[in-house]
Write an enzyme that holds these catalytic residues in place. Structure first.
Site, PDB file in Angstrom:
ATOM      1  N   ASP A  73       0.814  -1.223   0.000  1.00  0.00           N
ATOM      2  CA  ASP A  73       0.000   0.000   0.000  1.00  0.00           C
ATOM      3  C   ASP A  73       0.847   1.272   0.000  1.00  0.00           C
ATOM      4  OD1 ASP A  73      -2.031  -1.801   0.301  1.00  0.00           O
ATOM      5  OD2 ASP A  73      -2.913  -0.871   2.080  1.00  0.00           O
ATOM      6  N   HIS A 124      -6.293   2.954  -3.945  1.00  0.00           N
ATOM      7  CA  HIS A 124      -6.198   3.122  -2.485  1.00  0.00           C
ATOM      8  C   HIS A 124      -6.657   4.537  -2.118  1.00  0.00           C
ATOM      9  CE1 HIS A 124      -4.955   1.928   1.448  1.00  0.00           C
ATOM     10  NE2 HIS A 124      -3.874   2.665   1.528  1.00  0.00           N
ATOM     11  N   HIS A 219       3.641  -2.060   3.348  1.00  0.00           N
ATOM     12  CA  HIS A 219       3.624  -0.658   2.899  1.00  0.00           C
ATOM     13  C   HIS A 219       4.954  -0.244   2.293  1.00  0.00           C
ATOM     14  CE1 HIS A 219       0.374  -0.837   5.895  1.00  0.00           C
ATOM     15  NE2 HIS A 219      -0.191   0.138   5.202  1.00  0.00           N
TER      16      HIS A 219
HETATM   17 ZN   LIG Z   1      -2.717   3.231   3.145  1.00  0.00          ZN
END
Ligand SMILES: [Zn+2]
Length: 275
Positions: A73, A124, A219
């Site tokens: 992400d 996202h 991430h």
């Molecule tokens: Zn995020």
């Protein structure tokens, strides 16, 4: 909102009214009406693991293959993304990058590089509204998706996946996603790389919970601590590859929606293959 949650909220509100008017207990009745009825809906919005608001993919069916789905992400990031692509190529791994629209708009060449390397792009949101998405009206919530999608679709590839910021949902999300033929994807294993400071602890956390069909949340970008950035993903790729896992992109027919019950909890892929 899905029917089951809606029915539960209405039921709690009716119960509250019954207590107020039937049992003549206004304090208790209004508490049930507002706190329980409304609170239940809010809890499903803000608790990422509660999935009453919309259909959410939380695992996939890997068949007999020991495979996991790596999701990354918060990119693209000019420092991390190119190195991530190298790491993934080294391990013959494929991943889904859930990109923030605002960042994708700044780095279109990175978005194209991800696509060209054979990975998948997911939306996202446009601005990553972690604190306000849950209370947005339908127009604002839809705009978070509609503003982001063109920057991902500019790579001439279809986008079918969405992940809300921090997994926090919105009351209107189910209809918004269905109208755009998007699936909401959560995770099976939250690596904790956004909060952790010790990459080895993060790698162990993921490796200990890995199982075929798991979705792993990780991430990239500046919000991850300097010593964790890339190191945690590199370690997870090393560790799970050594356990025999493949990093694949599952197809829609493999998606498993919440609630998912794993029937086996293999401690290793060897154990799975013996079953
Ligand atoms: Zn995020």
């Amino acid at each position: 909102m899905k029917g089951r949650l809606l029915a539960a909220c209405i039921g709690l509100k009716l119960t509250g009214l019954l207590i107020v008017w039937g049992a003549h207990m206004p304090l208790l009745g209004w508490t049930v009406f507002f706190l329980c009825g409304g609170g239940l809906a809010v809890a499903h919005l803000v608790i990422p693991q509660w999935q009453g608001v919309c259909d959410v993919v939380t695992a996939f069916d890997s068949g007999q293959q020991p495979a996991v789905w790596l999701t990354i992400d918060d990119g693209p990031d000019p420092e991390d993304t190119p190195r991530l692509l190298e790491l993934l190529a080294k391990h013959q791994a494929r991943a889904t990058f859930f990109l923030i629209g605002e960042r994708a708009a700044h780095y279109p060449e990175l978005v194209q590089q991800i696509r060209d390397a054979g990975h998948e792009l997911g939306c996202h949101t446009y601005s990553h509204p972690r604190f306000s998405f849950w209370r947005m009206g339908p127009r604002a919530a839809a705009a978070e998706i509609d503003r982001a999608l063109p920057f991902l679709e500019a790579t001439r590839g279809e986008v079918t996946l969405f992940r809300p910021a921090v997994g926090i949902k919105n009351l209107w999300l189910n209809g918004i996603l269905k109208a755009r033929k998007l699936h909401c994807v959560a995770w099976t294993i939250r690596s904790g790389d956004g909060l952790g400071r010790d990459p080895q602890a993060i790698i162990r956390h993921v490796a200990n919970r890995a199982r075929p069909g798991a979705i792993i949340l990780m991430h990239e970008g500046p919000e991850v601590a300097g010593n964790v950035r890339l190191a945690a993903i590199a370690g997870v790729l090393e560790s799970l590859s050594a356990q025999g896992y493949a990093f694949i992109l599952p197809t829609e027919d493999q998606f498993r929606f919440a609630p998912v019950k794993f029937t086996t909890t293999p401690t290793s892929t060897k154990e799975l293959l013996c079953n």
